[in-house]
Write an enzyme that holds these catalytic residues in place. Structure first.
Site, PDB file in Angstrom:
ATOM      1  N   GLY A  35       0.549  -1.236  -0.076  1.00 29.34           N
ATOM      2  CA  GLY A  35       0.046  -0.057   0.002  1.00 29.34           C
ATOM      3  C   GLY A  35       0.834   1.273  -0.012  1.00 29.34           C
ATOM      4  N   SER A  36       0.244   2.226   0.577  1.00 33.51           N
ATOM      5  CA  SER A  36       0.755   3.625   0.299  1.00 33.51           C
ATOM      6  C   SER A  36       2.073   3.776   1.185  1.00 33.51           C
ATOM      7  CB  SER A  36      -0.216   4.788   0.870  1.00 33.51           C
ATOM      8  OG  SER A  36       0.169   5.951   0.978  1.00 33.51           O
ATOM      9  N   THR A  37       2.799   4.639   0.842  1.00 33.13           N
ATOM     10  CA  THR A  37       4.281   5.075   1.645  1.00 33.13           C
ATOM     11  C   THR A  37       3.785   5.552   2.990  1.00 33.13           C
ATOM     12  OG1 THR A  37       4.607   6.869   0.236  1.00 33.13           O
ATOM     13  CG2 THR A  37       5.665   4.995  -0.495  1.00 33.13           C
ATOM     14  N   VAL A  38       2.599   6.182   2.919  1.00 30.43           N
ATOM     15  CA  VAL A  38       2.146   7.092   4.190  1.00 30.43           C
ATOM     16  C   VAL A  38       2.236   5.857   5.314  1.00 30.43           C
ATOM     17  CG1 VAL A  38       0.314   8.365   5.248  1.00 30.43           C
ATOM     18  CG2 VAL A  38       0.882   8.823   2.615  1.00 30.43           C
ATOM     19  N   GLY A  39       2.022   4.586   4.976  1.00 23.75           N
ATOM     20  CA  GLY A  39       2.246   3.624   5.928  1.00 23.75           C
ATOM     21  C   GLY A  39       3.240   3.522   7.084  1.00 23.75           C
TER      22      GLY A  39
END
Lengths: 399, 128
Positions: free
Chosen positions: B62-66
Site C-alpha cells: 500500500g501507500s508509503t504513508v504507512g
C-alpha cells in the site's frame, strides 16, 4: 553496504539526530535492495506534505527532524493539502489550515523550498541527463527518469528527506544501467488528438506493462504537457516510473527494442476511457492540473473561458504552482479565469486536498486525477481541456 | 525452544505473544493508529489488536504513508513490540526505523504459530 569514514560518522550521530536517522533509513534500504554504496544526489523532491495524509504522527516526526536537520542539496516540496494563501476560498477549514501550516513550517526550518508542486521541473529543479537524484512523487519521478533522462527510484517521503539531509542515496534500482533496460515493446497504432488521450494511453500501457519498463514506438510527436500527463497516468496505472519513446525521449536510441510486443489500438484507448469515465451527466467539480498546469496550459484555459461564466453549483479549479500563477498574474490569465468564476488552487491539488464528500462528480483532463478522486468518492469524467471548460460553464458533461 | 536467525532491519529486543498472518499488511488505511486494530476488510487479522504483539507477516503493502502510521502507533502506544517479516519492503522498513520498533526479516514464518511466546534479540528470533 560499504560506507566511507564520513558516512560511518554520520550513522554514529556525529552530525546530529536527523542525519543519524537518515543514515539508518538509507543503510537499511541499501541493504534490503542490495546496494553496494551510497551515491551523491543532485536534488531531492519531497512528497508527503498534505496534513490530510500525514496526520499528527507525521507532523511530530517532521518536527523531530526539523530540530537539527538541514538539507544538503536543492530540495523542493510536493503539493500540500491546501492553497497556502487562498485556502479559505477553496473551502478548507481553519483547523486543517493551522495544522497544514505547521507542516510547512517544519519543512521551511529544514531549508526546503516551499515550492509545493508536483512539477518541480517546471519551476527550477531540473536535473540533467544521467544525473542521480532522489525524488518522490511518482509523476515527477517518471518525468525525470524518462523525459529528462535523470536517475531516481520512486522514493517515499521519509527516504527522500533522508537523502536530502545526507546528500546521498543508496545506489540500486533505476540508478543502475542494467535496471533501466526496457522490458516490453509497445507499438502504438492509435491516433492521439487531445491531452486526455495521453492519459488514456498511460492507462492502457500501464495495464499491459504492469511493473515493466515500456519501449514505445509509433508516436510521431509529443509536447511537454502531453508527456507530463502520460507519465503520471502510466505509473498510476501500473508500469515502472520509466518509459522510452522511440525518436522522442533521450536514451531511447541506446536501447534495443524488446522482443515481447503488445500493440495499442484505438479500441484500447476507448476501453481506457470507458474504465475511467463513470455514467454521470451533472458535473459539480472541474479540476485541471494533475500534474500541475504549465503556463501554456493556464493560457489555454484562459483562452477557452474568456468572457464565459462558471455556472452556479459547479466549481472550476486550476491547480498549478505558485510560481506559474505569478506568471499568469503578470500576463492577465489569472484575471480572465477569475472573472469567469474559476479559482486557482496553487500549492495543492485534487489528489492531496481533503475533498472527500465535498463533490459528487469531477471533470478533468487527467487520468491520474480520476484515480485519486475515486478515493474521494467522486464520479469521474475525463476529456479535453475544452470539454472540461464547457462542463464548468454548463454544469453538464456532453458526450 | 527454537532459534531462528534473520537480517536486522531495526536493532532491538522485545518479547511477546506472536500474532501471525500469511497476508501482507497495509498500515495506512489498514490499521487504526489509535487502537492498533487491523481494519482491512477480509484480512486474516481483521478486528485483532497488534499492540505489544510480535507481529509476524510476509511484508507490507500500500501507500508509503504507512511508514508514518507506524510512527503514530508508537506514539499512541498501540504499536507491536517487534515485527518479523519474510522479506520486507520500504514502507514497513522505514516505519520501523523512524518508530524504533525492533524488526527482523528473512525468517521462515512457518516456524512461528499464533500464540507462541517469541523473543526478538537483534537478528535472532527465539520461539520459547
Amino acid at each position: 553496504m560499504e560506507l566511507t569514514k564520513q558516512e560511518k560518522a554520520m550513522l554514529d550521530g556525529k552530525e546530529g539526530y536527523a542525519v543519524k536517522k537518515s543514515m539508518e533509513i538509507l543503510v537499511a534500504l541499501g541493504d534490503i535492495f542490495g546496494a553496494e554504496k551510497l551515491i551523491d544526489v543532485g536534488s531531492v523532491q519531497v512528497a508527503g506534505v498534505s496534513y490530510h495524509n500525514l496526520g499528527d504522527a507525521g507532523l511530530d516526526f517532521l518536527n523531530s527532524l526539523a530540530e537539527d536537520g538541514r538539507v544538503k542539496v536543492l530540495t523542493t516540496l510536493n503539493p500540500a493539502g491546501m492553497d497556502l494563501e487562498n485556502w479559505q476560498q477553496l473551502g478548507i477549514s481553519p483547523e486543517f489550515a493551522e495544522k497544514q501550516n505547521l507542516v510547512i513550517d517544519a519543512f521551511t526550518r529544514m531549508g526546503i523550498l516551499v515550492s509545493c508542486t508536483c512539477t518541480p521541473y517546471l519551476i527550477g529543479n531540473v536535473p540533467l541527463y544521467g544525473e542521480h537524484i532522489a525524488w518522490s512523487e511518482s509523476s515527477a519521478v517518471t518525468f525525470a527518469n524518462s523525459v529528462l533522462g535523470a536517475r531516481t527510484n520512486r522514493e517515499g517521503g521519509p527516504s527522500a528527506l533522508a537523502a536530502a539531509f545526507v546528500g546521498k542515496t543508496p545506489c540500486y534500482g533505476l540508478h543502475l544501467d542494467e535496471n533501466r533496460v526496457p522490458d516490453i515493446n509497445v507499438q502504438v497504432n492509435a491516433e492521439l488528438s487531445r491531452l486526455s488521450d495521453w492519459g488514456a494511453l498511460g492507462y492502457a500501457i500501464g495495464k499491459k506493462a504492469e511493473n515493466k519498463i515500456p519501449y514505445i514506438s509509433g508516436i510521431k510527436k509529443a509536447t511537454l504537457d502531453e508527456l507530463k500527463s502520460f507519465g503520471a497516468s502510466l505509473v498510476t496505472y501500473g508500469a515502472k516510473p520509466l518509459f522510452y519513446i522511440k525518436d522522442i525521449t533521450p536514451g531511447a536510441e541506446l536501447q534495443q527494442q524488446p522482443k515481447e510486443t503488445v500493440t495499442i489500438e484505438k479500441t484500447d484507448l476507448d476501453d481506457a476511457y470507458n474504465k475511467i469515465n463513470d455514467q454521470v451527466d451533472e458535473i459539480d467539480f472541474v479540476c485541471v492540473g494533475c500534474p500541475h498546469c504549465s503556463i501554456k496550459e493556464v493560457a489555454e484555459i484562459a483562452d477557452l473561458i474568456r468572457g464565459k461564466k462558471v455556472t452556479s453549483g459547479t466549481e472550476l479549479w486550476v491547480a498549478t504552482s505558485r510560481t506559474t500563477k505569478q506568471l499568469a498574474d503578470k500576463h492577465g490569465y489569472t484575471a480572465i479565469i477569475e472573472a469567469a468564476g474559476g479559482k486557482f488552487a496553487c500549492d495543492t491539488c485534487m489528489a492531496v486536498a481533503p475533498l472527500k464528500g465535498r463533490f459528487k462528480a469531477l471533470a478533468t483532463t487527467s487520468a491520474k486525477g480520476c484515480f485519486y478522486s475515486r478515493q474521494n468518492l467522486m464520479k469521474t469524467k475525463m476529456g479535453s481541456m475544452k470539454e472540461c471548460v464547457d462542463a464548468a460553464v454548463t454544469g453538464k458533461w456532453n458526450n | 525452544m527454537e532459534q531462528l536467525k534473520g537480517r536486522i532491519i531495526y536493532r532491538g529486543k522485545a518479547e511477546g505473544e506472536a500474532l501471525v498472518t500469511s497476508m501482507p499488511i497495509s498500515f495506512y488505511g489498514g490499521v487504526d493508529p489509535n487502537t492498533g486494530v487491523i481494519l482491512e476488510k477480509g484480512h486474516e487479522l481483521e478486528g485483532q489488536r497488534v499492540k505489544d504483539k510480535i507481529l509476524v507477516f510476509p511484508q507490507g503493502k500500500g501507500s508509503t504513508v504507512g511508514s508514518y502510521t507506524l510512527y503514530r502507533m508508537k506514539k499512541n502506544n498501540t504499536a507491536p513490540a517487534a515485527m518479523i517479516n519474510k522479506e520486507t519492503e520500504t514502507i514497513v522498513a522505514v516505519g520501523a526505523i523512524i518508530s524504533e520498533i525492533p524488526f527482523v526479516d528473512k525468517i521462515d514464518l512457518s516456524k512461528i504459530k499464533k500464540g507462541d511466546t517469541v523473543k526478538v534479540e537483534n537478528e535472532n528470533v527465539i520461539i520459547l
